[in-house]
Design a protein around this motif. Structure first.
Motif: not given
Length: 205
Positions: A69-71, A203-205, A47-51
């Motif tokens: 973790a997302v924060e 994204h979990l791979d 998610l950090a690599g997206t808007t």
């Protein structure tokens, strides 16, 4: 006139020990296990690599730990939404399927066939869908023209997706369950809701 698009990314929380054991959690506050924390970090990195503009979370600890973790990865602050709690499974909390089958074979058969209304001592699926959709619609309006990540639970995601594609709570069995830390994307443009992706786990791979 070009209408702004609103995107909601529904993320299920990471794995807990009860997930691994196949036990119904409901409102029980199980924390993430080691794999669940790794899944949360992988989701956050993706998610950090997206808007992403907004972040929401259920108030249960497994969702809040995932949102934390997302924060850390995005700099966003999660807004806590109690209506995004998992379904209350009542007296079945902590049971796995085998134990439920032994305790009440008739109920279990009806549950497996998707024809029970809900959980004894807990919620109905209609109640779950009503509150999940209410929270979802509020987030949609708040996120107008932006992208929001919503960290919640498998039951909420199934209820919201059912609503988006026009299914009632009684037809929830037509929507498959989702994996821990998967992403499901819904878009709204010109007041029309579209299910774009479901149960993404790359994204979990």
């Amino acid at each position: 006139m070009i209408c702004a698009m609103t995107t909601i990314l529904l993320a299920r929380h990471g794995e807990t020990d009860w997930n691994r054991a196949g036990r119904w959690q409901g409102h029980n506050d199980q924390p993430l296990n080691d794999l669940g924390q790794a899944q949360a970090r992988a989701l956050a990195a993706h998610l950090a690599g997206t808007t992403v503009d907004l972040l929401y979370s259920s108030d249960l600890v497994r969702a809040r730990q995932t949102a934390s973790a997302v924060e850390a990865a995005t700099g966003l602050e999660a807004r806590i939404e109690p209506e995004l709690r998992e379904v209350d499974v009542g007296e079945w909390v902590g049971c796995n399927r085998e134990e439920a089958r032994e305790r009440d074979p008739a109920w279990y058969r009806r549950w497996a066939d998707g024809v029970v209304e809900g959980y004894r001592g807990g919620e109905t699926y209609e109640e779950l869908q009503r509150r999940s959709v209410h929270a979802f619609e509020g987030i949609l309006d708040a996120a107008e023209g932006r992208t929001a990540v919503v960290v919640c639970h498998g039951g909420n995601i199934r209820a919201i997706v059912s609503h988006v594609v026009g299914l009632s709570a009684a037809e929830r069995w037509r929507v498959a369950g989702v994996s821990n830390c998967s992403l499901t994307a819904i878009e709204r443009r010109s007041e029309r809701l579209t299910l774009v992706t479901f149960n993404e786990t790359g994204h979990l791979d």
